[in-house]
Design a protein around this motif. Structure first.
Motif, short mmCIF file in Angstrom:
data_model
loop_
_atom_site.label_atom_id
_atom_site.label_comp_id
_atom_site.label_asym_id
_atom_site.label_seq_id
_atom_site.Cartn_x
_atom_site.Cartn_y
_atom_site.Cartn_z
N UNK A 5 0.82 -1.21 0.00
CA UNK A 5 0.00 0.00 0.00
C UNK A 5 0.86 1.26 0.00
N UNK A 6 1.91 1.27 0.78
CA UNK A 6 2.79 2.44 0.84
C UNK A 6 3.47 2.66 -0.51
N UNK A 7 3.96 1.57 -1.09
CA UNK A 7 4.60 1.69 -2.40
C UNK A 7 3.60 2.15 -3.46
N UNK A 8 2.38 1.65 -3.37
CA UNK A 8 1.35 2.07 -4.31
C UNK A 8 1.08 3.56 -4.20
N UNK A 9 0.96 4.06 -2.98
CA UNK A 9 0.71 5.49 -2.78
C UNK A 9 1.87 6.32 -3.33
N UNK A 10 3.07 5.96 -2.96
CA UNK A 10 4.23 6.77 -3.37
C UNK A 10 4.41 6.76 -4.88
N UNK A 11 4.38 5.57 -5.47
CA UNK A 11 4.64 5.48 -6.91
C UNK A 11 3.52 6.10 -7.74
N UNK A 12 2.27 5.88 -7.36
CA UNK A 12 1.20 6.49 -8.14
C UNK A 12 1.18 8.01 -7.99
N UNK A 13 1.53 8.50 -6.82
CA UNK A 13 1.59 9.96 -6.65
C UNK A 13 2.68 10.55 -7.53
N UNK A 14 3.87 9.96 -7.52
CA UNK A 14 4.98 10.51 -8.31
C UNK A 14 4.68 10.41 -9.80
N UNK A 15 4.20 9.27 -10.24
CA UNK A 15 3.93 9.09 -11.67
C UNK A 15 2.80 10.00 -12.13
N UNK A 16 1.72 10.08 -11.36
CA UNK A 16 0.61 10.94 -11.77
C UNK A 16 1.01 12.42 -11.74
N UNK A 59 -3.94 8.88 -6.38
CA UNK A 59 -3.28 7.98 -5.42
C UNK A 59 -4.30 7.29 -4.52
N UNK A 60 -5.30 8.02 -4.06
CA UNK A 60 -6.33 7.41 -3.22
C UNK A 60 -7.13 6.37 -3.98
N UNK A 61 -7.44 6.64 -5.24
CA UNK A 61 -8.15 5.66 -6.06
C UNK A 61 -7.30 4.41 -6.26
N UNK A 62 -6.00 4.60 -6.47
CA UNK A 62 -5.10 3.46 -6.65
C UNK A 62 -5.03 2.61 -5.38
N UNK A 63 -5.03 3.26 -4.21
CA UNK A 63 -5.01 2.52 -2.95
C UNK A 63 -6.31 1.73 -2.78
N UNK A 64 -7.44 2.33 -3.11
CA UNK A 64 -8.71 1.60 -3.01
C UNK A 64 -8.74 0.39 -3.94
N UNK A 65 -8.23 0.56 -5.15
CA UNK A 65 -8.18 -0.56 -6.09
C UNK A 65 -7.25 -1.65 -5.56
N UNK A 66 -6.12 -1.24 -4.98
CA UNK A 66 -5.17 -2.20 -4.43
C UNK A 66 -5.79 -2.96 -3.25
N UNK A 67 -6.52 -2.24 -2.39
CA UNK A 67 -7.19 -2.91 -1.27
C UNK A 67 -8.23 -3.90 -1.77
N UNK A 68 -8.99 -3.52 -2.77
CA UNK A 68 -9.98 -4.45 -3.34
C UNK A 68 -9.30 -5.70 -3.91
N UNK A 69 -8.18 -5.51 -4.58
CA UNK A 69 -7.45 -6.66 -5.13
C UNK A 69 -6.91 -7.55 -4.03
N UNK A 70 -6.39 -6.96 -2.98
CA UNK A 70 -5.85 -7.75 -1.86
C UNK A 70 -6.97 -8.54 -1.19
N UNK A 71 -8.10 -7.89 -0.93
CA UNK A 71 -9.20 -8.60 -0.28
C UNK A 71 -9.81 -9.65 -1.20
N UNK A 72 -9.82 -9.41 -2.49
CA UNK A 72 -10.35 -10.41 -3.43
C UNK A 72 -9.45 -11.62 -3.47
N UNK A 73 -8.15 -11.41 -3.42
CA UNK A 73 -7.21 -12.56 -3.41
C UNK A 73 -7.28 -13.34 -2.11
N UNK A 74 -7.55 -12.67 -0.99
CA UNK A 74 -7.67 -13.39 0.29
C UNK A 74 -8.91 -14.24 0.33
N UNK A 75 -9.98 -13.77 -0.27
CA UNK A 75 -11.23 -14.54 -0.24
C UNK A 75 -11.16 -15.75 -1.16
#
Length: 77
Positions: A5-16, A59-75
């Motif tokens: 999640x931290x890497x997602x926030x940092x990288x998406x913020x810098x790239x965007x 960045x916030x949208x990317x974090x939400x998408x990442x959280x959804x992917x993580x929870x989908x993989x856990x289920x």
């Protein structure tokens, strides 16, 4: 999970932020009813804060998408 999640926030913020600096125009053109076009230029301070705001939103949208992917993989497993 937290590292992802931290890497997602940092990288998406810098790239965007970089992409918005490159592609977002500072000029706004408005065409009136008679077909005349007027162009106004946004000051650098407003332009910078708009880019900053959009980068945070992306960045916030990317974090939400990442959280959804993580929870989908856990289920699944």
């Amino acid at each position: 999970m937290e590292k992802k999640l931290v890497k997602t926030v940092i990288y998406t913020f810098i790239v965007s932020f970089c992409l918005l600096v490159i592609f977002k125009n500072r000029e706004i053109s408005v065409t009136d009813e008679e077909g005349l076009t007027s162009v106004t230029e946004i000051p650098y301070s407003e332009h910078f804060f708009a880019i900053f705001k959009y980068s945070i939103i992306i960045s916030l949208i990317a974090v939400l998408v990442m959280l959804l992917c993580i929870f989908a993989n856990k289920t699944k497993s």
